[in-house]
Design a protein around this motif. Structure first.
Motif, mmCIF file in Angstrom:
data_model
loop_
_atom_site.group_PDB
_atom_site.id
_atom_site.type_symbol
_atom_site.label_atom_id
_atom_site.label_comp_id
_atom_site.label_asym_id
_atom_site.label_seq_id
_atom_site.Cartn_x
_atom_site.Cartn_y
_atom_site.Cartn_z
ATOM 1 N N ASN A 15 0.746 -1.174 0.244
ATOM 2 C CA ASN A 15 0.009 -0.145 -0.182
ATOM 3 C C ASN A 15 0.868 1.151 -0.079
ATOM 4 N N LEU A 16 1.949 1.185 -0.601
ATOM 5 C CA LEU A 16 2.830 2.151 -0.382
ATOM 6 C C LEU A 16 2.410 3.575 -1.223
ATOM 7 N N LYS A 17 1.851 3.479 -2.395
ATOM 8 C CA LYS A 17 1.336 4.645 -2.959
ATOM 9 C C LYS A 17 0.374 5.486 -2.049
ATOM 10 N N GLU A 18 -0.687 4.615 -1.449
ATOM 11 C CA GLU A 18 -1.569 5.209 -0.633
ATOM 12 C C GLU A 18 -0.869 5.843 0.543
ATOM 13 N N GLN A 19 0.018 5.275 1.236
ATOM 14 C CA GLN A 19 0.745 5.808 2.336
ATOM 15 C C GLN A 19 1.665 7.031 2.058
ATOM 16 N N MET A 20 2.297 6.960 0.955
ATOM 17 C CA MET A 20 3.002 8.162 0.506
ATOM 18 C C MET A 20 1.977 9.325 0.384
ATOM 19 N N ALA A 21 0.836 9.146 -0.301
ATOM 20 C CA ALA A 21 -0.277 10.212 -0.314
ATOM 21 C C ALA A 21 -0.698 10.787 1.219
ATOM 22 N N THR A 22 -0.808 9.859 1.868
ATOM 23 C CA THR A 22 -1.128 10.090 3.142
ATOM 24 C C THR A 22 -0.185 11.081 3.911
ATOM 25 N N LEU A 23 1.217 10.520 3.836
ATOM 26 C CA LEU A 23 2.203 11.523 4.382
ATOM 27 C C LEU A 23 2.361 12.874 3.736
ATOM 28 N N GLU A 24 2.046 12.867 2.265
ATOM 29 C CA GLU A 24 1.974 14.168 1.550
ATOM 30 C C GLU A 24 0.623 15.084 2.146
ATOM 31 N N ARG A 25 -0.305 14.534 2.282
ATOM 32 C CA ARG A 25 -1.460 15.306 2.830
ATOM 33 C C ARG A 25 -1.576 15.724 4.352
ATOM 34 N N MET A 26 -0.634 14.860 5.180
ATOM 35 C CA MET A 26 -0.492 15.449 6.493
ATOM 36 C C MET A 26 0.930 16.347 6.457
ATOM 37 N N ASN A 27 1.372 16.784 5.348
ATOM 38 C CA ASN A 27 2.429 17.526 5.469
ATOM 39 C C ASN A 27 3.678 17.224 5.793
ATOM 40 N N VAL A 28 4.153 15.999 5.670
ATOM 41 C CA VAL A 28 5.379 15.262 5.948
ATOM 42 C C VAL A 28 6.180 15.733 4.769
ATOM 43 N N LYS A 29 7.366 16.293 5.111
ATOM 44 C CA LYS A 29 8.251 16.887 4.220
ATOM 45 C C LYS A 29 9.640 16.075 3.778
ATOM 46 N N ARG A 30 9.670 14.988 4.650
ATOM 47 C CA ARG A 30 10.922 14.261 4.640
ATOM 48 C C ARG A 30 10.767 12.788 4.509
ATOM 49 N N LEU A 31 11.350 11.998 3.970
ATOM 50 C CA LEU A 31 11.141 10.558 3.869
ATOM 51 C C LEU A 31 12.476 9.939 4.206
ATOM 52 N N HIS A 32 12.523 9.017 5.216
ATOM 53 C CA HIS A 32 13.808 8.313 5.477
ATOM 54 C C HIS A 32 13.941 6.885 4.810
ATOM 55 N N VAL A 33 14.966 6.520 4.125
ATOM 56 C CA VAL A 33 14.957 5.543 3.379
ATOM 57 C C VAL A 33 16.311 4.653 3.687
ATOM 58 N N ASP A 34 16.288 3.570 4.324
ATOM 59 C CA ASP A 34 16.996 2.722 5.049
ATOM 60 C C ASP A 34 17.588 1.862 3.814
ATOM 61 N N ILE A 35 19.032 1.987 3.824
ATOM 62 C CA ILE A 35 19.695 0.969 2.540
ATOM 63 C C ILE A 35 20.382 0.074 3.313
ATOM 64 N N MET A 36 20.164 -1.262 3.207
ATOM 65 C CA MET A 36 20.913 -2.244 3.958
ATOM 66 C C MET A 36 21.468 -3.378 3.050
ATOM 67 N N ASP A 37 22.659 -3.805 3.394
ATOM 68 C CA ASP A 37 23.486 -4.720 2.283
ATOM 69 C C ASP A 37 23.563 -5.963 2.474
ATOM 70 N N GLY A 38 23.009 -6.456 4.035
ATOM 71 C CA GLY A 38 23.232 -7.798 4.242
ATOM 72 C C GLY A 38 24.647 -8.325 4.862
ATOM 73 N N ASN A 39 25.505 -7.177 5.076
ATOM 74 C CA ASN A 39 26.878 -7.333 5.295
ATOM 75 C C ASN A 39 27.301 -6.431 6.410
ATOM 76 N N PHE A 40 27.157 -5.125 6.069
ATOM 77 C CA PHE A 40 27.366 -4.192 7.294
ATOM 78 C C PHE A 40 26.355 -4.294 8.238
ATOM 79 N N VAL A 41 25.188 -4.473 7.792
ATOM 80 C CA VAL A 41 23.936 -4.747 8.871
ATOM 81 C C VAL A 41 23.373 -6.257 8.423
ATOM 82 N N PRO A 42 22.785 -6.897 9.240
ATOM 83 C CA PRO A 42 22.352 -8.268 8.834
ATOM 84 C C PRO A 42 21.063 -8.321 7.891
ATOM 85 N N ASN A 43 20.547 -7.047 7.705
ATOM 86 C CA ASN A 43 19.345 -7.121 7.059
ATOM 87 C C ASN A 43 19.640 -6.600 5.437
#
Ligand code: ZN
Length: 216
Positions: A15-43
């Motif tokens: 439901n990513l599209k819908e959730q992104m729309a909610t964030l924007e509607r609620m005036n959220v200005k920043r989105l955090h994107v966690d990038i993990m490689d399965g090496n530096f971190v386990p996931n």
């Protein structure tokens, strides 16, 4: 006023599209994107294509947190994909300075992330000069469902007073199990950007965002 930075890693991917729309509607200005490689971190999580796809669908600032070994290999790819801010772990780079310079040469804001056990003393003046963001992990990076480590508050307080002395505009970002109770604590310690994952995306997103906005 602090900046709320929802972590898309905790979202409901179907439901990513819908959730992104909610964030924007609620005036959220920043989105955090966690990038993990399965090496530096386990996931494992996302790659540059995912960031590119987010970029095509939103004007929110994309705050990309690289939990990968030797991130210098991927700075260009994530910058080109549309990241606005790239943060790298002090613990993951052979030369943090080189990585920060690479981020800047791509025209992006740069930040250093410290694991809970990494002390502020690792940040020499050449590094302070190069960062726009200092990010503190308040849990061990790369795993869901961990508990806030209260010892990190002291480090945040120390960084906040040092930044004041420097008279530089460096954001203090906190990342990891920031419940509403911990929100008050981290803001009190001097954080001004707060990453929130499951506490936002579990339950009713709109209500959760409102609670976090009111609490700030
Ligand atoms: Zn993160």
């Amino acid at each position: 006023m602090y900046v709320l930075s929802p972590s898309i890693y905790a979202a409901d991917y179907m439901n990513l599209k819908e959730q992104m729309a909610t964030l924007e509607r609620m005036n959220v200005k920043r989105l955090h994107v966690d990038i993990m490689d399965g090496n530096f971190v386990p996931n494992l999580s996302f790659g540059p294509d995912f960031v590119k796809s987010l970029r095509e669908h939103t004007n929110m600032e994309l705050d990309v947190h690289l939990m990968i070994g030797e991130p210098i290999r991927f700075i260009g790819a994530f910058a080109e994909a549309g990241a606005d801010i790239l943060t790298v772990h002090y613990e993951s780079c052979e030369s943090v300075q080189e990585v920060l310079d690479e981020i800047h040469s791509c025209g992006k804001k740069a930040g250093i992330v410290l694991k809970p056990e990494t002390g502020l003393e690792c940040l020499v003046s050449d590094l302070w000069e190069r960062i726009q963001v200092l990010q503190f992990m308040t849990v061990q990076p790369g795993m869901k469902g961990q508990k806030f480590i209260a010892d990190t508050l002291e480090k945040i307080r120390a960084a906040h007073s040092y930044i004041k002395q420097l008279e530089r505009n460096i954001d203090i970002e906190v990342d990891g199990d920031i419940t509403l109770t911990h929100l008050t604590e981290v803001l009190g310690a001097g954080a001004n950007i707060v990453v929130v994952g499951k506490a936002l995306f579990q339950g009713i997103l709109e209500d959760n965002i409102r609670n976090y906005q009111l609490a700030g």
